[in-house]
Scaffold this active site. Sequence first.
Site, short mmCIF file in Angstrom:
data_model
loop_
_atom_site.label_atom_id
_atom_site.label_comp_id
_atom_site.label_asym_id
_atom_site.label_seq_id
_atom_site.Cartn_x
_atom_site.Cartn_y
_atom_site.Cartn_z
CG ASN A 20 13.70 -28.35 -3.51
OD1 ASN A 20 14.73 -28.56 -4.17
ND2 ASN A 20 12.69 -29.20 -3.46
CE LYS A 22 10.59 -28.28 -6.41
NZ LYS A 22 9.19 -28.46 -6.69
CG HIS A 110 10.35 -32.96 -2.89
ND1 HIS A 110 9.60 -33.06 -4.03
CD2 HIS A 110 10.32 -31.66 -2.50
CE1 HIS A 110 9.13 -31.84 -4.33
NE2 HIS A 110 9.55 -30.99 -3.42
CD GLU A 112 9.22 -31.96 -7.52
OE1 GLU A 112 10.44 -31.77 -7.40
OE2 GLU A 112 8.40 -31.03 -7.56
CD GLU A 190 7.40 -29.25 -0.34
OE1 GLU A 190 7.83 -28.11 -0.45
OE2 GLU A 190 7.75 -30.19 -1.07
N GLY A 196 4.28 -26.34 -7.63
CA GLY A 196 4.56 -25.90 -9.00
C GLY A 196 3.31 -25.61 -9.81
CB SER A 236 2.21 -22.37 -5.24
OG SER A 236 2.19 -23.31 -6.30
N GLY A 257 10.04 -23.60 -3.76
CA GLY A 257 10.59 -24.15 -4.99
C GLY A 257 10.88 -23.04 -5.99
N GLY A 258 9.99 -22.88 -6.97
CA GLY A 258 10.20 -21.94 -8.07
C GLY A 258 10.65 -20.55 -7.64
P1 13P Z 1 6.98 -24.68 -5.75
O1 13P Z 1 7.28 -23.59 -4.72
O2 13P Z 1 7.63 -24.43 -7.06
O3 13P Z 1 5.52 -24.98 -5.81
O4 13P Z 1 7.70 -26.02 -5.19
C1 13P Z 1 7.48 -26.39 -3.88
C2 13P Z 1 8.40 -27.50 -3.54
O5 13P Z 1 8.26 -28.61 -4.06
C3 13P Z 1 9.49 -27.23 -2.61
O6 13P Z 1 10.12 -28.39 -2.20
#
Ligand code: 13P
Length: 277
Positions: A20, A22, A110, A112, A190, A196, A236, A257-258
């Site tokens: 993802n 983002k 999600h 967010e 999640e 993050g 993470s 994510g990251g």
């Molecule tokens: P991180 O891996 O950056 O923590 O993000 C997870 C995420 O929200 C994937 O959708």
Amino acid sequence: MARTRVTTPRTGRRPLIAGNWKMHMTHLEAIGLTQKVVFSLTEQDLDVAEVVVLPPFTALRSVQTLVTGDKLAIGYGAQDLSMHDAGAYTGEISGGMLAALACAYVVVGHSERRALHGEDDDVVAAKVRAALRHDLVPILCVGEGLEVRRDQGHVVHCCTQLDAALEGLSAEQVRGTGAGAGGGLVIAYEPVWAIGTGEVATPDDAQEVCAALRSRLAERFGPETAEVVRILYGGSVKAANTAGILAGPDIDGALVGGASLDADEFAQICRIAADVG
Ligand code: 13P
């Protein structure tokens, strides 16, 4: 480099690693990142593990052209969609538009989106339906915040979000015709406190909730459905913690994510998943 084989019993479900991105990557950067990920992996890695990238809307057409033009063994999808199919919804993107770009997946619910864009369970449920109407596989996200976790309410919280999102669906809709391109849905656990933050859930924490989600699916849709639905962990995830997380028998992959923005790191996560599979 020698690979560490994770001694997870095979589940019969194909591991899925979804990146993802983002709100990162222009369409040009997206092409470079996708190429680098694919070229870092062997055919066998991509055969065993399903690897998917989830770029921003503006990069989807470029990723589609690359993937289809070069016949790359990687999937792609979007990070959100509208609950509506068409109309006066300025700024929105419909499931039909994503299907026209041959997206296979779309993230729904999600944390967010829930926290920053006010998406409640009803909106999430409507988006799951919108995705299914257009033969997109929703990657349905559920997860608790820190307060809920501290109060030990995480399992109930996640199962309640799952129930709400899947309200009224049939077992066939949930299961599709099998893992991967066969439709159905994917669930992603999640925990909000792990997104993050660098604070990954322990393998036991992740397995506890993923197992509870699978049991809930079994109660509602029957064991055959629960057995084929893939449940991912996200929050993470890095190459260094992937093997531990994927060792959980109810965890079929990761929503990253990251770490998915770094081609080498993401490819390493995919390799570990391929070894599990
Ligand atoms: P991180 O891996 O950056 O923590 O993000 C997870 C995420 O929200 C994937 O959708």
